[in-house]
Write an enzyme that holds these catalytic residues in place. Sequence first.
Site, PDB file in Angstrom:
ATOM      1  N   ASP A  58      12.821  -6.077   0.887  1.00 23.18           N
ATOM      2  CA  ASP A  58      11.444  -6.312   1.349  1.00 23.18           C
ATOM      3  C   ASP A  58      11.203  -7.773   1.690  1.00 23.18           C
ATOM      4  OD1 ASP A  58      11.322  -3.698   0.657  1.00 23.18           O
ATOM      5  OD2 ASP A  58      10.022  -3.974  -1.087  1.00 23.18           O
ATOM      6  N   LEU A  78       4.428  -0.201   2.268  1.00 22.10           N
ATOM      7  CA  LEU A  78       4.677  -1.153   3.357  1.00 22.10           C
ATOM      8  C   LEU A  78       4.950  -2.557   2.815  1.00 22.10           C
ATOM      9  CD1 LEU A  78       1.943   0.078   5.859  1.00 22.10           C
ATOM     10  CD2 LEU A  78       4.328   0.752   5.713  1.00 22.10           C
ATOM     11  N   SER A  79       4.994  -2.651   1.507  1.00 21.92           N
ATOM     12  CA  SER A  79       5.398  -3.871   0.821  1.00 21.92           C
ATOM     13  C   SER A  79       4.453  -5.058   1.004  1.00 21.92           C
ATOM     14  CB  SER A  79       6.820  -4.265   1.205  1.00 21.92           C
ATOM     15  OG  SER A  79       7.362  -5.003   0.152  1.00 21.92           O
ATOM     16  N   SER A  80       3.221  -4.857   0.604  1.00 23.88           N
ATOM     17  CA  SER A  80       2.277  -5.969   0.624  1.00 23.88           C
ATOM     18  C   SER A  80       2.728  -7.066  -0.328  1.00 23.88           C
ATOM     19  CB  SER A  80       0.866  -5.493   0.252  1.00 23.88           C
ATOM     20  OG  SER A  80       0.801  -5.042  -1.081  1.00 23.88           O
ATOM     21  N   THR A 109      19.012   2.233  -1.694  1.00 21.06           N
ATOM     22  CA  THR A 109      20.377   1.700  -1.638  1.00 21.06           C
ATOM     23  C   THR A 109      20.413   0.215  -1.973  1.00 21.06           C
ATOM     24  OG1 THR A 109      20.043   1.383   0.725  1.00 21.06           O
ATOM     25  CG2 THR A 109      21.308   3.323   0.079  1.00 21.06           C
ATOM     26  N   ASP A 110      19.264  -0.481  -1.833  1.00 21.18           N
ATOM     27  CA  ASP A 110      19.357  -1.959  -1.925  1.00 21.18           C
ATOM     28  C   ASP A 110      19.686  -2.436  -3.343  1.00 21.18           C
ATOM     29  OD1 ASP A 110      16.716  -1.549  -2.858  1.00 21.18           O
ATOM     30  OD2 ASP A 110      15.916  -3.313  -1.828  1.00 21.18           O
ATOM     31  N   GLY A 117       0.232  -0.580  -1.862  1.00 22.96           N
ATOM     32  CA  GLY A 117       0.826   0.620  -2.460  1.00 22.96           C
ATOM     33  C   GLY A 117       1.113   1.742  -1.482  1.00 22.96           C
ATOM     34  N   ALA A 118       1.055   1.467  -0.178  1.00 17.64           N
ATOM     35  CA  ALA A 118       1.350   2.518   0.808  1.00 17.64           C
ATOM     36  C   ALA A 118       2.831   2.543   1.156  1.00 17.64           C
ATOM     37  CB  ALA A 118       0.521   2.298   2.063  1.00 17.64           C
TER      38      ALA A 118
HETATM   39  P1  ADP Z   1       3.256  -2.643  -2.251  1.00 13.87           P
HETATM   40  O1  ADP Z   1       4.026  -1.388  -2.074  1.00 13.87           O
HETATM   41  O2  ADP Z   1       2.086  -2.703  -1.314  1.00 13.87           O
HETATM   42  O3  ADP Z   1       4.105  -3.856  -2.239  1.00 13.87           O
HETATM   43  P2  ADP Z   1       2.944  -3.426  -4.997  1.00 13.87           P
HETATM   44  O4  ADP Z   1       2.354  -2.732  -6.161  1.00 13.87           O
HETATM   45  O5  ADP Z   1       4.355  -3.833  -5.048  1.00 13.87           O
HETATM   46  O6  ADP Z   1       2.611  -2.520  -3.716  1.00 13.87           O
HETATM   47  O7  ADP Z   1       2.103  -4.759  -4.721  1.00 13.87           O
HETATM   48  C1  ADP Z   1       0.714  -4.693  -4.588  1.00 13.87           C
HETATM   49  C2  ADP Z   1       0.078  -5.827  -5.352  1.00 13.87           C
HETATM   50  O8  ADP Z   1       0.168  -7.041  -4.575  1.00 13.87           O
HETATM   51  C3  ADP Z   1      -1.401  -5.627  -5.568  1.00 13.87           C
HETATM   52  O9  ADP Z   1      -1.659  -4.845  -6.703  1.00 13.87           O
HETATM   53  C4  ADP Z   1      -1.879  -7.073  -5.736  1.00 13.87           C
HETATM   54  O10 ADP Z   1      -1.612  -7.539  -7.035  1.00 13.87           O
HETATM   55  C5  ADP Z   1      -0.994  -7.813  -4.755  1.00 13.87           C
HETATM   56  N1  ADP Z   1      -1.716  -7.906  -3.479  1.00 13.87           N
HETATM   57  C6  ADP Z   1      -1.530  -7.187  -2.356  1.00 13.87           C
HETATM   58  N2  ADP Z   1      -2.427  -7.539  -1.395  1.00 13.87           N
HETATM   59  C7  ADP Z   1      -3.197  -8.505  -1.938  1.00 13.87           C
HETATM   60  C8  ADP Z   1      -4.304  -9.291  -1.470  1.00 13.87           C
HETATM   61  N3  ADP Z   1      -4.788  -9.132  -0.238  1.00 13.87           N
HETATM   62  N4  ADP Z   1      -4.842 -10.187  -2.316  1.00 13.87           N
HETATM   63  C9  ADP Z   1      -4.345 -10.370  -3.556  1.00 13.87           C
HETATM   64  N5  ADP Z   1      -3.311  -9.668  -4.037  1.00 13.87           N
HETATM   65  C10 ADP Z   1      -2.741  -8.743  -3.263  1.00 13.87           C
HETATM   66 MG    MG Z   2       5.763  -4.112  -3.573  1.00 15.59          MG
END
Ligand code: ADP
Ligand code: MG
Length: 382
Positions: free
Chosen positions: A167, A120-122, A31-32, A117-118
């Site tokens: 996010d 959870l928006s790393s 929705t965002d 990529g789980a």
């Molecule tokens: P997500 O759903 O976890 O946000 P994304 O594909 O949007 O997945 O983002 C993941 C990307 O963020 C990774 O491929 C990498 O480029 C970057 N990233 C995540 N964690 C790290 C980390 N610890 N160190 C460096 N880059 C990271």
């Molecule tokens: Mg992401």
Amino acid sequence: MKEKLKEFFGNIEKVRGFRAPGRVNLIGEHTDYHLGYVLPCAINKYFYFYLKENKTKKIRIYSENFSQSFEFSIDKIEYNNDYPWTNYLQGVLKEIKEKVGDIPGFDGYISSEIPIGAGLSSSAAYEISVSYGLKEYFQLPLNLIDIVKLSQRAENEFVGARCGIMDQFISAFGKKDYALLLDTRSLEYEYIPFDIKSKDLELVIVDTKVKHSIAGEGYSKRREEGEKALEILKNYLPINSLRDLDEEGFILSQKVLPDPLKRRVEHVYKENIRVLNFVDALKENKWEELDKYMVESHNSLRYLYEVTCEELDFLFEKAHEFYAFTSRMTGGGFGGSTINLVPSKMLNLWCQKIKESYKLRFGFPPDILILEVADGVGEIEL
Ligand code: ADP
Ligand code: MG
């Protein structure tokens, strides 16, 4: 950690550390980017950013998770194909420079507990920890909303991922034991009590560990379909986004749009209403109603928006079969995770059953994370 930092920085005087959380979305999926409502909460898995000014024009950055370092000049920000993980930092720097001008060079150390990529928006936690850390360290004239917006722009424009604003917003504004109702059109927000412990519930994420190859493609396709639907509807209605549809507009949309566009619009329209109903149920302390909205949301994502997959549907069904309080897919879909609330006293048994049944069906176990609802970005003591 201190030892690792000493090794990297030499001495840790003047080093400061910041962390930004990952997030799960309770309800309000896809929705965002239609400027609708979302209801995420921040989780106690963090992205850490440590930095120290280095009195040069260089930025030297190390990722603990990737065991790689990279150096570049602050005057030469360029998309890098060989070190793609540096692009989030570079994108944020580019945005900061455009907004407040040059900043000094620094050494930076990043490390993260958020699985990549789980769902959870790393990536947002990465951007927010860096942009917030730089703002605090160099006392840049930016507020939290600026941080959120420039982080999203960095991801959209520099990294090239067309995410909405949810996010970054929750990673910055999260609050322990609260979910955050965000109107992504006005950016008005409200904290909604979400104290799961008081209900003897656990927040459990089950990661399918699959990313179907169409994942990125599927997401872009949905965005394009949304744009197409909007374009057609603009011929009939004074709207700027699917969020602007009222009931009458929605009924009209179902008459004039072809399939599958009309189903996509039905999801967005009804999901927005579900978010508000879910929020009302929380505010009125009627938690027994929550599962109904979660189930409707999952089914809508399955049949109308079509972003679930076999693994997600399986986990959703098993979760309920094994008496989860509630469950649905969360995040973008095509793989990724389900969010579950599970009664505390049956947590272990539930996790075991989910693991076993998933493994039996797909040949490998899912990852299970038990989480807490946490605060947004902040500085940490070293
Ligand atoms: P997500 O759903 O976890 O946000 P994304 O594909 O949007 O997945 O983002 C993941 C990307 O963020 C990774 O491929 C990498 O480029 C970057 N990233 C995540 N964690 C790290 C980390 N610890 N160190 C460096 N880059 C990271
Ligand atoms: Mg992401």
